[in-house]
Design a protein around this motif. Structure first.
Motif, PDB file in Angstrom:
ATOM      1  N   TYR A  31      46.470  45.349  42.905  1.00 15.56           N
ATOM      2  CA  TYR A  31      47.269  45.172  44.117  1.00 15.56           C
ATOM      3  C   TYR A  31      46.483  45.368  45.416  1.00 15.56           C
ATOM      4  O   TYR A  31      47.078  45.494  46.484  1.00 15.56           O
ATOM      5  N   ASP A  32      45.175  45.435  45.339  1.00 17.90           N
ATOM      6  CA  ASP A  32      44.346  45.353  46.536  1.00 17.90           C
ATOM      7  C   ASP A  32      43.122  44.524  46.185  1.00 17.90           C
ATOM      8  O   ASP A  32      42.806  44.329  45.009  1.00 17.90           O
ATOM      9  N   TYR A  33      42.429  44.017  47.206  1.00 19.53           N
ATOM     10  CA  TYR A  33      41.404  43.015  46.922  1.00 19.53           C
ATOM     11  C   TYR A  33      40.190  43.587  46.197  1.00 19.53           C
ATOM     12  O   TYR A  33      39.508  42.854  45.469  1.00 19.53           O
ATOM     13  N   ARG A  34      39.913  44.906  46.317  1.00 17.99           N
ATOM     14  CA  ARG A  34      38.760  45.453  45.613  1.00 17.99           C
ATOM     15  C   ARG A  34      39.027  45.562  44.111  1.00 17.99           C
ATOM     16  O   ARG A  34      38.178  45.186  43.299  1.00 17.99           O
ATOM     17  N   SER A  35      40.198  46.068  43.758  1.00 17.98           N
ATOM     18  CA  SER A  35      40.516  46.152  42.333  1.00 17.98           C
ATOM     19  C   SER A  35      40.639  44.745  41.734  1.00 17.98           C
ATOM     20  O   SER A  35      40.249  44.509  40.587  1.00 17.98           O
ATOM     21  N   PHE A  36      41.151  43.798  42.515  1.00 22.70           N
ATOM     22  CA  PHE A  36      41.222  42.404  42.070  1.00 22.70           C
ATOM     23  C   PHE A  36      39.815  41.863  41.819  1.00 22.70           C
ATOM     24  O   PHE A  36      39.550  41.253  40.771  1.00 22.70           O
ATOM     25  N   SER A  37      38.923  42.071  42.778  1.00 23.51           N
ATOM     26  CA  SER A  37      37.560  41.564  42.648  1.00 23.51           C
ATOM     27  C   SER A  37      36.848  42.171  41.445  1.00 23.51           C
ATOM     28  O   SER A  37      36.201  41.466  40.665  1.00 23.51           O
ATOM     29  N   ASP A  38      36.964  43.487  41.286  1.00 22.38           N
ATOM     30  CA  ASP A  38      36.297  44.154  40.159  1.00 22.38           C
ATOM     31  C   ASP A  38      36.796  43.611  38.827  1.00 22.38           C
ATOM     32  O   ASP A  38      36.028  43.479  37.865  1.00 22.38           O
ATOM     33  N   SER A  39      38.082  43.285  38.768  1.00 20.07           N
ATOM     34  CA  SER A  39      38.647  42.751  37.531  1.00 20.07           C
ATOM     35  C   SER A  39      38.231  41.298  37.300  1.00 20.07           C
ATOM     36  O   SER A  39      37.788  40.930  36.214  1.00 20.07           O
ATOM     37  N   TYR A  42      35.710  39.465  38.656  1.00 21.38           N
ATOM     38  CA  TYR A  42      34.278  39.198  38.575  1.00 21.38           C
ATOM     39  C   TYR A  42      33.631  39.767  37.306  1.00 21.38           C
ATOM     40  O   TYR A  42      32.533  39.357  36.934  1.00 21.38           O
ATOM     41  N   GLY A  43      34.308  40.718  36.678  1.00 22.28           N
ATOM     42  CA  GLY A  43      33.801  41.253  35.409  1.00 22.28           C
ATOM     43  C   GLY A  43      32.415  41.861  35.543  1.00 22.28           C
ATOM     44  O   GLY A  43      32.183  42.736  36.384  1.00 22.28           O
ATOM     45  N   LYS A  44      31.469  41.388  34.720  1.00 23.67           N
ATOM     46  CA  LYS A  44      30.118  41.963  34.687  1.00 23.67           C
ATOM     47  C   LYS A  44      29.353  41.753  35.982  1.00 23.67           C
ATOM     48  O   LYS A  44      28.399  42.475  36.257  1.00 23.67           O
ATOM     49  N   THR A  45      29.765  40.769  36.770  1.00 20.39           N
ATOM     50  CA  THR A  45      29.061  40.503  38.033  1.00 20.39           C
ATOM     51  C   THR A  45      29.677  41.254  39.206  1.00 20.39           C
ATOM     52  O   THR A  45      29.284  41.042  40.358  1.00 20.39           O
ATOM     53  N   ARG A  46      30.635  42.145  38.915  1.00 22.42           N
ATOM     54  CA  ARG A  46      31.395  42.784  39.993  1.00 22.42           C
ATOM     55  C   ARG A  46      30.526  43.615  40.926  1.00 22.42           C
ATOM     56  O   ARG A  46      30.841  43.729  42.119  1.00 22.42           O
ATOM     57  N   HIS A  47      29.446  44.218  40.416  1.00 19.24           N
ATOM     58  CA  HIS A  47      28.620  45.083  41.264  1.00 19.24           C
ATOM     59  C   HIS A  47      27.971  44.291  42.393  1.00 19.24           C
ATOM     60  O   HIS A  47      27.720  44.836  43.477  1.00 19.24           O
ATOM     61  N   VAL A  48      27.730  43.021  42.157  1.00 17.65           N
ATOM     62  CA  VAL A  48      27.184  42.151  43.207  1.00 17.65           C
ATOM     63  C   VAL A  48      28.310  41.417  43.938  1.00 17.65           C
ATOM     64  O   VAL A  48      28.420  41.469  45.168  1.00 17.65           O
ATOM     65  N   MET A  49      29.180  40.740  43.177  1.00 16.17           N
ATOM     66  CA  MET A  49      30.173  39.855  43.775  1.00 16.17           C
ATOM     67  C   MET A  49      31.251  40.602  44.559  1.00 16.17           C
ATOM     68  O   MET A  49      31.693  40.140  45.613  1.00 16.17           O
ATOM     69  N   SER A  50      31.680  41.757  44.043  1.00 16.82           N
ATOM     70  CA  SER A  50      32.703  42.521  44.768  1.00 16.82           C
ATOM     71  C   SER A  50      32.188  42.979  46.121  1.00 16.82           C
ATOM     72  O   SER A  50      32.925  42.973  47.115  1.00 16.82           O
ATOM     73  N   ASN A  51      30.922  43.382  46.158  1.00 20.62           N
ATOM     74  CA  ASN A  51      30.353  43.803  47.437  1.00 20.62           C
ATOM     75  C   ASN A  51      30.129  42.623  48.373  1.00 20.62           C
ATOM     76  O   ASN A  51      30.278  42.752  49.594  1.00 20.62           O
ATOM     77  N   LEU A  52      29.797  41.461  47.802  1.00 21.78           N
ATOM     78  CA  LEU A  52      29.699  40.259  48.626  1.00 21.78           C
ATOM     79  C   LEU A  52      31.058  39.922  49.238  1.00 21.78           C
ATOM     80  O   LEU A  52      31.142  39.522  50.402  1.00 21.78           O
ATOM     81  N   TYR A  53      32.117  40.114  48.431  1.00 23.89           N
ATOM     82  CA  TYR A  53      33.429  39.813  48.983  1.00 23.89           C
ATOM     83  C   TYR A  53      33.834  40.820  50.056  1.00 23.89           C
ATOM     84  O   TYR A  53      34.536  40.460  51.012  1.00 23.89           O
ATOM     85  N   GLU A  54      33.400  42.069  49.917  1.00 24.86           N
ATOM     86  CA  GLU A  54      33.654  43.039  50.990  1.00 24.86           C
ATOM     87  C   GLU A  54      33.077  42.520  52.314  1.00 24.86           C
ATOM     88  O   GLU A  54      33.718  42.633  53.373  1.00 24.86           O
ATOM     89  N   ILE A  55      31.884  41.924  52.242  1.00 25.99           N
ATOM     90  CA  ILE A  55      31.259  41.353  53.440  1.00 25.99           C
ATOM     91  C   ILE A  55      32.095  40.199  53.960  1.00 25.99           C
ATOM     92  O   ILE A  55      32.337  40.060  55.168  1.00 25.99           O
ATOM     93  N   CYS A  56      32.571  39.349  53.024  1.00 23.60           N
ATOM     94  CA  CYS A  56      33.423  38.215  53.401  1.00 23.60           C
ATOM     95  C   CYS A  56      34.670  38.706  54.122  1.00 23.60           C
ATOM     96  O   CYS A  56      35.065  38.139  55.155  1.00 23.60           O
ATOM     97  N   TYR A  57      35.288  39.762  53.613  1.00 23.98           N
ATOM     98  CA  TYR A  57      36.513  40.270  54.227  1.00 23.98           C
ATOM     99  C   TYR A  57      36.229  40.840  55.608  1.00 23.98           C
ATOM    100  O   TYR A  57      37.008  40.654  56.546  1.00 23.98           O
TER     101      TYR A  57
END
Length: 390
Positions: free
Chosen positions: A76-84, A86-101
């Protein structure tokens, strides 16, 4: 019946409330002024009449996919969504999305502050900084009390905005129909508007419409927080249909109306094309304040949705570390207030620099960031799972 300004669930189904959050997220001051419509659609020629179907279709489809995933996986928030997602790539992709936001907060929210503040300044002659403080106060109060209030306000603002659009556009479309048909004829023959530097070719028009979709896609993350009260996926399906209908009608109506002034000389120096439409049409004395109100409401609604999304993400991150629901409930409003104040001030501070040129360029950067962090992952995920995870 409750004597409340807010359109609540007793008066409006949850699905429409969610659809209206998406509507107010997309409908900002730039849209209300008509500047965004010219920049991404009308300036590219006659294709402006058909490309909103593609833009709003993609918008509704990708929002539907994101909302269905958030509901099914309880993210129910974009970080938990991203981590779910992106799966194994979450450590990179979730942080990239933080930048996007953060780019989105720094562009869309700051633009909302600047547009709303400038409009109030024009209306009342108050200092610009004071006008942005007034906008900030509205945004802070609405965003402070969480997703339920945001959704109710989005519903109310959407109704007001749609009514305002109809009041401004319908009389002027009727009164200036000959001008609209003349513009369509000239654009069909390859002539471009006074603001355009384009050739009228389909390729650039298509890319502009898709780029518009990309930077609007970045705001899908503000929708996840509104999935918590959903009880059936059919509500999400109806919400997606509702957002397509509302957004498409609003955009198409705006394009048709603004075509009336596509070849008017004053447009070349105007910052608010919608105002030129009214001044060349009917009811200028009545409709000018309505346009100004639409711009202010659009600016506030966009900023509220953006800021609410990042506040929910931050508050959830803090509260997930707390051991019990009771602990999480204690001080929840205080935590909400702190993070709301931080991000409201951030957008307010950026707006003080008057970075409208940077902000307009920022939308393109936001589009590219959303393409990398959202569009490609959504498509890859849908193909890899064959849509089974939504």
């Amino acid at each position: 019946m409750k004597n409340s300004l807010l359109v609540d669930k007793s008066r409006m189904p949850l699905a429409m409330g969610i659809a209206f959050v998406a509507f107010t997220t997309q409908f900002g001051g730039g849209f209300a002024s008509g500047a965004q419509i010219y920049q991404y659609f009308i300036n590219y020629g006659i294709w402006c009449l058909i490309l909103p179907v593609l833009t709003q279709g993609l918008y509704a489809l990708f929002f539907w996919y994101g909302m269905r995933y958030a509901y099914k996986h309880k993210t129910y928030d974009y970080r938990s969504f991203s981590d779910s997602l992106y799966g194994k790539t979450r450590h990179v992709m979730s942080n990239l999305y933080e930048i996007c936001y953060l780019i989105m907060i720094g562009t869309a929210s700051a633009a909302a502050f600047a547009t709303g503040g400038s409009t109030i300044e024009t209306l009342f002659g108050l200092p610009y900084w004071l006008c942005t403080v007034i906008v900030a106060a509205f945004i802070f109060v609405i965003a402070l009390f969480g997703t339920t209030v945001v959704r109710k306000c989005a519903s109310t603002l959407s109704v007001l905005i749609l009514i305002g659009l109809l009041l401004v556009l319908v009389p002027n479309i009727i009164a200036q129909w000959d001008n609209i048909m003349d513009s369509i004829g000239r654009m069909s023959a390859g002539e471009m508007t006074v603001l355009s530097q384009q050739s009228g070719a389909f390729g650039p028009a298509l890319w502009s419409a898709v780029l518009y979709f990309f930077f609007q896609l970045a705001s899908v993350s503000v929708m996840y927080q509104h999935m918590e009260p959903v009880t059936d996926v059919k509500q999400i399906d109806r919400a997606a249909i509702g957002m397509f209908v509302c957004n498409f009608v609003a955009m198409e109506l705006s394009i048709i109306g603004l075509l009336a002034i596509a070849f008017v000389a004053e447009l070349a120096t105007a910052s608010v094309p919608m105002l030129i439409l009214v001044q060349n049409g009917v009811g200028a004395s009545v409709l000018t304040p309505i346009i100004s109100l639409l711009i202010i409401l659009g600016a506030i609604s966009t900023a509220v949705n953006m800021i609410s999304g990042i506040v929910t993400r931050c508050v959830n991150a803090v509260e997930r570390r707390m051991p019990t629901p009771e602990k999480r409930q204690q001080g929840h409003l205080t935590r909400n207030a702190i993070f709301t104040l931080i991000f409201t001030f951030l957008a307010f501070a950026i707006a003080q620099f008057g970075l409208m040129t940077v902000v307009s360029k920022g939308y393109a950067y936001l589009g590219y960031a959303a393409f990398i962090t959202l569009f490609i992952p959504f498509v890859v995920h849908a193909i890899a799972t064959r849509g089974r995870e939504v």
